[in-house]
Each structure stands twice: as structure tokens, then as C-alpha cells.
Motif scaffolding. Structure first.
Motif, mmCIF file in Angstrom:
data_model
loop_
_atom_site.group_PDB
_atom_site.id
_atom_site.type_symbol
_atom_site.label_atom_id
_atom_site.label_comp_id
_atom_site.label_asym_id
_atom_site.label_seq_id
_atom_site.Cartn_x
_atom_site.Cartn_y
_atom_site.Cartn_z
ATOM 1 N N ILE A 82 0.844 -1.193 0.000
ATOM 2 C CA ILE A 82 0.000 0.000 0.000
ATOM 3 C C ILE A 82 0.881 1.244 0.000
ATOM 4 O O ILE A 82 1.817 1.346 0.785
ATOM 5 C CB ILE A 82 -0.921 0.029 1.233
ATOM 6 C CG1 ILE A 82 -1.657 -1.309 1.383
ATOM 7 C CG2 ILE A 82 -1.911 1.181 1.141
ATOM 8 C CD1 ILE A 82 -2.467 -1.420 2.657
ATOM 9 N N PHE A 83 0.553 2.187 -0.850
ATOM 10 C CA PHE A 83 1.311 3.429 -0.875
ATOM 11 C C PHE A 83 0.973 4.287 0.347
ATOM 12 O O PHE A 83 -0.152 4.266 0.854
ATOM 13 C CB PHE A 83 1.009 4.229 -2.139
ATOM 14 C CG PHE A 83 1.724 3.729 -3.355
ATOM 15 C CD1 PHE A 83 3.027 4.109 -3.611
ATOM 16 C CD2 PHE A 83 1.097 2.861 -4.245
ATOM 17 C CE1 PHE A 83 3.702 3.651 -4.733
ATOM 18 C CE2 PHE A 83 1.752 2.397 -5.370
ATOM 19 C CZ PHE A 83 3.057 2.788 -5.614
ATOM 20 N N SER A 84 1.970 5.059 0.791
ATOM 21 C CA SER A 84 1.732 6.030 1.856
ATOM 22 C C SER A 84 0.737 7.080 1.364
ATOM 23 O O SER A 84 0.662 7.366 0.170
ATOM 24 C CB SER A 84 3.054 6.691 2.255
ATOM 25 O OG SER A 84 2.862 7.666 3.248
ATOM 26 N N ASP A 85 0.002 7.655 2.311
ATOM 27 C CA ASP A 85 -1.024 8.641 1.938
ATOM 28 C C ASP A 85 -0.976 9.803 2.913
ATOM 29 O O ASP A 85 -1.935 10.088 3.622
ATOM 30 C CB ASP A 85 -2.405 7.989 1.936
ATOM 31 C CG ASP A 85 -3.495 8.944 1.449
ATOM 32 O OD1 ASP A 85 -3.164 9.871 0.689
ATOM 33 O OD2 ASP A 85 -4.658 8.770 1.849
ATOM 34 N N TYR A 124 -0.056 1.598 8.425
ATOM 35 C CA TYR A 124 -1.347 0.914 8.347
ATOM 36 C C TYR A 124 -1.360 -0.168 9.418
ATOM 37 O O TYR A 124 -0.645 -1.168 9.319
ATOM 38 C CB TYR A 124 -1.539 0.308 6.956
ATOM 39 C CG TYR A 124 -1.655 1.346 5.859
ATOM 40 C CD1 TYR A 124 -2.834 2.048 5.676
ATOM 41 C CD2 TYR A 124 -0.583 1.626 5.020
ATOM 42 C CE1 TYR A 124 -2.958 3.012 4.670
ATOM 43 C CE2 TYR A 124 -0.686 2.586 4.009
ATOM 44 C CZ TYR A 124 -1.882 3.265 3.847
ATOM 45 O OH TYR A 124 -1.987 4.218 2.859
ATOM 46 N N PHE A 125 -2.159 0.065 10.442
ATOM 47 C CA PHE A 125 -2.179 -0.874 11.569
ATOM 48 C C PHE A 125 -3.521 -1.563 11.733
ATOM 49 O O PHE A 125 -3.638 -2.504 12.525
ATOM 50 C CB PHE A 125 -1.806 -0.155 12.865
ATOM 51 C CG PHE A 125 -2.744 0.954 13.261
ATOM 52 C CD1 PHE A 125 -3.791 0.717 14.134
ATOM 53 C CD2 PHE A 125 -2.558 2.242 12.775
ATOM 54 C CE1 PHE A 125 -4.654 1.744 14.503
ATOM 55 C CE2 PHE A 125 -3.417 3.273 13.141
ATOM 56 C CZ PHE A 125 -4.475 3.022 14.008
ATOM 57 N N SER A 126 -4.536 -1.101 11.014
ATOM 58 C CA SER A 126 -5.849 -1.734 11.089
ATOM 59 C C SER A 126 -6.548 -1.606 9.745
ATOM 60 O O SER A 126 -6.559 -0.525 9.155
ATOM 61 C CB SER A 126 -6.709 -1.079 12.175
ATOM 62 O OG SER A 126 -8.060 -1.490 12.077
ATOM 63 N N ARG A 145 10.433 0.988 1.645
ATOM 64 C CA ARG A 145 9.040 0.578 1.706
ATOM 65 C C ARG A 145 8.156 1.716 1.195
ATOM 66 O O ARG A 145 8.532 2.877 1.286
ATOM 67 C CB ARG A 145 8.651 0.218 3.137
ATOM 68 C CG ARG A 145 9.325 -1.050 3.676
ATOM 69 C CD ARG A 145 9.119 -1.162 5.186
ATOM 70 N NE ARG A 145 9.536 -2.446 5.734
ATOM 71 C CZ ARG A 145 10.775 -2.730 6.118
ATOM 72 N NH1 ARG A 145 11.731 -1.809 5.998
ATOM 73 N NH2 ARG A 145 11.061 -3.917 6.630
ATOM 74 N N LYS A 146 6.967 1.381 0.699
ATOM 75 C CA LYS A 146 5.989 2.381 0.284
ATOM 76 C C LYS A 146 5.218 2.922 1.480
ATOM 77 O O LYS A 146 4.695 4.048 1.452
ATOM 78 C CB LYS A 146 5.015 1.766 -0.722
ATOM 79 C CG LYS A 146 5.658 1.280 -2.008
ATOM 80 C CD LYS A 146 4.642 0.581 -2.898
ATOM 81 C CE LYS A 146 5.284 0.056 -4.162
ATOM 82 N NZ LYS A 146 4.309 -0.689 -5.003
ATOM 83 N N SER A 147 5.089 2.092 2.508
ATOM 84 C CA SER A 147 4.408 2.451 3.745
ATOM 85 C C SER A 147 4.783 1.378 4.756
ATOM 86 O O SER A 147 5.456 0.399 4.409
ATOM 87 C CB SER A 147 2.882 2.489 3.552
ATOM 88 O OG SER A 147 2.411 1.219 3.127
ATOM 89 N N TRP A 148 4.353 1.572 6.014
ATOM 90 C CA TRP A 148 4.595 0.538 7.025
ATOM 91 C C TRP A 148 3.266 -0.157 7.296
ATOM 92 O O TRP A 148 2.346 0.434 7.838
ATOM 93 C CB TRP A 148 5.165 1.126 8.309
ATOM 94 C CG TRP A 148 5.509 0.049 9.305
ATOM 95 C CD1 TRP A 148 4.733 -0.408 10.333
ATOM 96 C CD2 TRP A 148 6.714 -0.717 9.351
ATOM 97 N NE1 TRP A 148 5.363 -1.413 11.003
ATOM 98 C CE2 TRP A 148 6.597 -1.633 10.421
ATOM 99 C CE3 TRP A 148 7.884 -0.728 8.579
ATOM 100 C CZ2 TRP A 148 7.604 -2.531 10.760
ATOM 101 C CZ3 TRP A 148 8.890 -1.626 8.915
ATOM 102 C CH2 TRP A 148 8.753 -2.513 9.986
ATOM 103 N N VAL A 149 3.175 -1.407 6.863
ATOM 104 C CA VAL A 149 1.949 -2.187 7.015
ATOM 105 C C VAL A 149 2.186 -3.226 8.107
ATOM 106 O O VAL A 149 2.908 -4.209 7.893
ATOM 107 C CB VAL A 149 1.554 -2.868 5.692
ATOM 108 C CG1 VAL A 149 0.211 -3.575 5.847
ATOM 109 C CG2 VAL A 149 1.493 -1.837 4.568
#
Length: 260
Positions: A25-28, A67-69, A94-98
Motif C-alpha cells: 500500500i502506498f503512503s497517503d 497501516y495498523f488496522s 518501503r511504500k508504507s509501514w503495514v
């Protein structure tokens, strides 16, 4: 008559599609509020990456969505930290932290940069999320404008205020470093209170030290030259006195060679 769910899809497939969305998932995150905020985030990231340049077991970044939930409403409830570090993880881009793609790991250290529009959230909602959901051991906030710095450490599930040193520094147990304001910026300091420097700062310091050593050597050479000049002047004075004495002896009918 419709078939039972189990007959059309495995439990694993249902779990993946419903509970855990894709991890790529990309960061937003919204744009940063000022140059001060951007420069401060970049500085912290560069410093920790350079300080730990030989390590491969951490991830450090900033202004990136966590992204935690699967059900989180990030636009209403949560935005990614301005700066965070995760320990005991793979060092890669990374694109985001999932969280569900990272073995359930949350940040070990978070730093939020305060602004007029975010201070209440950083001190309220985000602090509660970092304490109760993330269980992030070290949380700090810093205001790049008025230089307000405060830190917390998680003790028995509750954030406790960090007590600053006599000069206002805060210790991060997770980083093994102090946080303190230096020349208007939030910086890291080693346990023996040395500034953690960027590579160009280290080069400049080495250049400055070399310049100082060269200046000292030049001063020593100048002093040696002056001492030699003084010695030559004293020798010349002795020669002149000897010449005068010899002339007087000859005038008195005494051969100077019989004396000298």
C-alpha cells in the motif's frame, strides 16, 4: 439453495480478503506544513541512518503512513508519524509501514513535529494511539518554531514523562541516544554527550581540525624562525664585541692571537 461459504472458498482466502487487505500500500500523507518541518524530518532520518550505517536491522523514515488496522480511517483519525524507527526488522525501502506485513511490529521510537494545526492531535489522540495500540516505548514531540521538546517512555503500559538532564536533554532508551535542541534543530547526542554528525559535518570537522593543526605548525615554525633570528642577532653582537676587543688589544700593542 446457496452453498456454504466453506464450499466455495478456504478460510485462509476469506481471512486474506476480508480481514487483511493487501500489504503493498502506498503512503497517503499530506504535504508538510513548512520548510522547517521538512528539513527537520530529513535531518533526523539522515542522522540515524548515518549513525547506524553498519547496521541492517532497523527501519527509519518519516511522514510515512502506518497501516495498523484494515478499518482505520486515516483521514479522520490518524496520520503517519513525522519520524519513526522500527528495530529488529529488515533495512529496506518501503511504500508504507503495514503492520500485518511486518510480523506485527510497531515503531520503537516516534517523534512528532508540532504545528498550530497538529499540536492538539499529537498531544492527545496520537499519544493515546502510540501508548495503547502501538505500545511504542519512546515517544517525543518537538516544535520547530518555539523549540518545545517533551518525551515519554512506556512504563507498565502508560507513558511516563522523561526527566530532562540539567541541560534539558532527553534520553531515548530505544535509540541509546540523547535528544536535544542544537542550533535550533532537534539533534541526537551520544551517551558521552557528543553530537551525532552528518558525513559532511564530520568532513568539515576533520578539515577544521587539520586546518587548526596546520595553523599550530605554522605558529611553531614562526616561533622557531624568530628564535633562530634572535640567536643570529646574539651571535652577530658577540662577533662585534670580539672585533672591538681585538682592535683595542692591537692598539695596546697586544697580539689578539695570543689571547684568543
Amino acid at each position: 439453495m446457496s452453498q456454504p461459504l466453506a464450499a466455495t472458498a478456504s478460510l485462509e482466502d476469506v481471512t486474506e480478503s476480508i480481514i487483511f487487505p493487501p500489504g503493498d500500500i502506498f503512503s497517503d500523507e499530506p504535504p508538510l506544513e513548512s520548510d522547517l518541518h521538512r528539513e527537520q524530518i530529513d535531518l533526523l532520518i539522515r542522522l540515524i541512518k548515518w549513525w547506524w550505517r553498519d547496521r541492517q536491522d532497523f527501519y527509519a523514515t518519516g511522514n510515512l503512513t502506518i497501516y495498523f488496522s484494515p478499518n482505520q480511517k486515516k483521514s479522520e483519525e490518524f496520520r503517519g508519524p513525522d519520524f519513526f524507527v522500527v528495530l529488529d526488522t529488515e533495512k529496506k525501502d518501503r511504500k508504507s509501514w503495514v503492520v500485518w506485513q511486518e510480523d506485527g511490529k510497531y515503531p520503537n521510537v516516534i517523534i512528532e513535529l508540532l504545528s498550530n494545526s497538529t499540536a492538539s492531535v499529537d498531544k492527545g489522540l496520537k499519544k493515546q494511539i502510540y501508548q495503547n495500540t502501538f505500545r511504542t516505548p519512546d515517544y517525543f514531540w518537538f516544535d520547530p518554531n518555539n523549540l518545545e521538546l517533551q518525551g515519554f517512555h512506556l512504563v507498565d503500559g502508560q507513558y511516563q514523562d522523561l526527566v530532562p538532564t540539567e541541560v534539558g536533554w532527553l534520553w531515548s532508551q530505544q535509540l541509546g541516544l540523547y535528544l536535544a535542541v542544537y542550533l535550533g534543530k532537534l539533534r541526537f547526542f551520544t551517551p558521552d554527550r557528543q553530537l551525532v554528525m552528518l558525513p559532511e559535518e564530520e568532513s568539515n570537522q576533520q578539515l577544521e581540525q587539520a586546518s587548526q593543526q596546520l595553523e599550530q605548525a605554522s605558529q611553531q615554525l614562526e616561533q622557531a624562525s624568530q628564535q633562530l633570528e634572535q640567536a643570529n642577532q646574539q651571535l652577530e653582537q658577540e662577533r662585534q664585541r670580539a672585533a672591538i676587543l681585538a682592535e683595542r688589544l692591537r692598539a695596546a700593542g697586544i697580539d689578539p692571537g695570543q689571547i684568543f
